[in-house]
Design a protein around this motif. Structure first.
Motif, mmCIF file in Angstrom:
data_model
loop_
_atom_site.group_PDB
_atom_site.id
_atom_site.type_symbol
_atom_site.label_atom_id
_atom_site.label_comp_id
_atom_site.label_asym_id
_atom_site.label_seq_id
_atom_site.Cartn_x
_atom_site.Cartn_y
_atom_site.Cartn_z
ATOM 1 N N MET A 206 7.263 -8.093 6.155
ATOM 2 C CA MET A 206 6.552 -6.853 5.889
ATOM 3 C C MET A 206 5.622 -6.663 7.082
ATOM 4 N N ALA A 207 5.677 -5.498 7.721
ATOM 5 C CA ALA A 207 4.917 -5.293 8.949
ATOM 6 C C ALA A 207 4.383 -3.862 9.026
ATOM 7 N N GLN A 208 3.412 -3.686 9.891
ATOM 8 C CA GLN A 208 2.817 -2.380 10.150
ATOM 9 C C GLN A 208 2.414 -1.640 8.872
ATOM 10 N N LEU A 209 1.794 -2.367 7.941
ATOM 11 C CA LEU A 209 1.205 -1.687 6.789
ATOM 12 C C LEU A 209 0.058 -0.845 7.333
ATOM 13 N N PHE A 210 0.167 0.457 7.159
ATOM 14 C CA PHE A 210 -0.813 1.365 7.753
ATOM 15 C C PHE A 210 -1.238 2.417 6.746
ATOM 16 N N VAL A 211 -2.536 2.462 6.524
ATOM 17 C CA VAL A 211 -3.134 3.485 5.664
ATOM 18 C C VAL A 211 -4.293 4.080 6.462
ATOM 19 N N PRO A 212 -4.233 5.372 6.786
ATOM 20 C CA PRO A 212 -5.337 5.987 7.546
ATOM 21 C C PRO A 212 -6.675 5.806 6.828
ATOM 22 N N GLY A 213 -7.735 5.742 7.611
ATOM 23 C CA GLY A 213 -9.066 5.448 7.087
ATOM 24 C C GLY A 213 -9.476 6.240 5.859
ATOM 25 N N ALA A 214 -9.192 7.531 5.836
ATOM 26 C CA ALA A 214 -9.616 8.374 4.720
ATOM 27 C C ALA A 214 -8.914 8.018 3.413
ATOM 28 N N GLU A 215 -7.783 7.331 3.497
ATOM 29 C CA GLU A 215 -7.015 7.000 2.294
ATOM 30 C C GLU A 215 -7.213 5.553 1.836
ATOM 31 N N ARG A 216 -7.989 4.781 2.573
ATOM 32 C CA ARG A 216 -8.184 3.369 2.239
ATOM 33 C C ARG A 216 -9.036 3.204 0.991
ATOM 34 N N SER A 217 -8.862 2.059 0.331
ATOM 35 C CA SER A 217 -9.604 1.699 -0.889
ATOM 36 C C SER A 217 -9.256 2.605 -2.060
ATOM 37 N N ARG A 218 -8.049 3.165 -2.042
ATOM 38 C CA ARG A 218 -7.608 4.032 -3.134
ATOM 39 C C ARG A 218 -6.301 3.537 -3.751
ATOM 40 N N GLY A 219 -5.873 2.319 -3.392
ATOM 41 C CA GLY A 219 -4.659 1.747 -3.967
ATOM 42 C C GLY A 219 -3.381 2.051 -3.207
ATOM 43 N N VAL A 220 -3.479 2.758 -2.082
ATOM 44 C CA VAL A 220 -2.282 3.120 -1.326
ATOM 45 C C VAL A 220 -1.634 1.879 -0.717
ATOM 46 N N GLY A 221 -2.450 1.043 -0.073
ATOM 47 C CA GLY A 221 -1.914 -0.179 0.527
ATOM 48 C C GLY A 221 -1.255 -1.072 -0.498
ATOM 49 N N ARG A 222 -1.913 -1.253 -1.617
ATOM 50 C CA ARG A 222 -1.353 -2.095 -2.686
ATOM 51 C C ARG A 222 -0.033 -1.516 -3.192
ATOM 52 N N ALA A 223 0.048 -0.207 -3.340
ATOM 53 C CA ALA A 223 1.297 0.421 -3.795
ATOM 54 C C ALA A 223 2.417 0.206 -2.779
ATOM 55 N N LEU A 224 2.097 0.294 -1.486
ATOM 56 C CA LEU A 224 3.107 0.058 -0.451
ATOM 57 C C LEU A 224 3.538 -1.410 -0.427
ATOM 58 N N ILE A 225 2.593 -2.318 -0.600
ATOM 59 C CA ILE A 225 2.930 -3.746 -0.648
ATOM 60 C C ILE A 225 3.851 -4.016 -1.829
ATOM 61 N N ASN A 226 3.501 -3.508 -2.996
ATOM 62 C CA ASN A 226 4.332 -3.728 -4.182
ATOM 63 C C ASN A 226 5.728 -3.146 -3.996
ATOM 64 N N ALA A 227 5.820 -1.968 -3.407
ATOM 65 C CA ALA A 227 7.130 -1.357 -3.157
ATOM 66 C C ALA A 227 7.937 -2.192 -2.170
ATOM 67 N N SER A 228 7.264 -2.790 -1.187
ATOM 68 C CA SER A 228 7.946 -3.667 -0.223
ATOM 69 C C SER A 228 8.520 -4.892 -0.915
ATOM 70 N N LEU A 229 7.747 -5.469 -1.824
ATOM 71 C CA LEU A 229 8.222 -6.644 -2.561
ATOM 72 C C LEU A 229 9.438 -6.298 -3.412
ATOM 73 N N VAL A 230 9.390 -5.154 -4.063
ATOM 74 C CA VAL A 230 10.517 -4.711 -4.877
ATOM 75 C C VAL A 230 11.747 -4.486 -4.006
ATOM 76 N N ARG A 231 11.580 -3.813 -2.881
ATOM 77 C CA ARG A 231 12.714 -3.529 -2.002
ATOM 78 C C ARG A 231 13.327 -4.822 -1.464
ATOM 79 N N ALA A 232 12.494 -5.760 -1.021
ATOM 80 C CA ALA A 232 13.015 -7.031 -0.499
ATOM 81 C C ALA A 232 13.782 -7.780 -1.584
ATOM 82 N N ALA A 233 13.280 -7.767 -2.801
ATOM 83 C CA ALA A 233 13.984 -8.421 -3.915
ATOM 84 C C ALA A 233 15.301 -7.709 -4.206
ATOM 85 N N GLU A 234 15.295 -6.383 -4.183
ATOM 86 C CA GLU A 234 16.535 -5.618 -4.403
ATOM 87 C C GLU A 234 17.591 -5.948 -3.353
ATOM 88 N N LEU A 235 17.145 -6.254 -2.138
ATOM 89 C CA LEU A 235 18.066 -6.606 -1.059
ATOM 90 C C LEU A 235 18.499 -8.074 -1.128
#
Length: 159
Positions: free
Chosen positions: A87-116
């Motif tokens: 998992m690389a280049q997790l990027f959330v622009p400053g204005a969107e940080r601390s709102r759960g966006v990063g965590r949602a992307l991390i969780n989606a990455s874990l799901v996708r890797a498991a699906e593969l």
């Protein structure tokens, strides 16, 4: 963004987002993206957008607004070619940080890797971020110097 979770979807070339993501991320990380220019990185993102396996890019959106993105790569750390995928280049622009966006992307990455069919997913990070990932269940497996800085390699078991 309100309290609802962002929509996570695959990056598409048609969305026009590869150019936006390349510009934002290359301005932030430069060659740490693994590419020598924003234009080269945009070409990679377009390739990943067409991929059915890895590499792939997931984007977080709220309506048409880009909230963040993350890459899933076969290889990321050149000195650890036996570890895959990353998992690389997790990027959330400053204005969107601390709102759960990063965590949602991390969780989606874990799901996708498991699906593969991958048994684990790796990342490398530095500074205070190992504690962030550890709180989400990632395990540190190694600390080393890479690209002129101390890095922590972490893994998340998917099985």
């Amino acid at each position: 963004m309100d309290a609802k979770l962002p929509e996570i979807e695959d990056l598409t070339v048609e969305s026009g987002l590869p150019a936006i993501i390349a510009k934002l991320q290359f301005a932030f990380w430069g060659p740490l993206t693994g590419h020598s220019s924003a234009a080269e990185y945009e070409q990679f993102l377009c390739f990943a957008a067409r991929s059915r396996q890895l590499p792939t890019v997931l984007v977080a959106r709220c309506g048409e607004a880009l909230l963040g993105s993350v890459n899933l790569l076969v290889h990321e750390m050149t000195i650890r070619p036996g570890l895959s995928p990353w998992m690389a280049q997790l990027f959330v622009p400053g204005a969107e940080r601390s709102r759960g966006v990063g965590r949602a992307l991390i969780n989606a990455s874990l799901v996708r890797a498991a699906e593969l069919g991958f048994p684990r997913l790796y990342l490398y990070t530095s500074g205070t971020l190992p504690a962030y990932y550890a709180a989400l269940g990632w395990k540190p497996i190694e600390e080393l110097e890479y690209l002129g800085k101390m890095r922590t390699v972490m893994a998340f078991g998917l099985l």
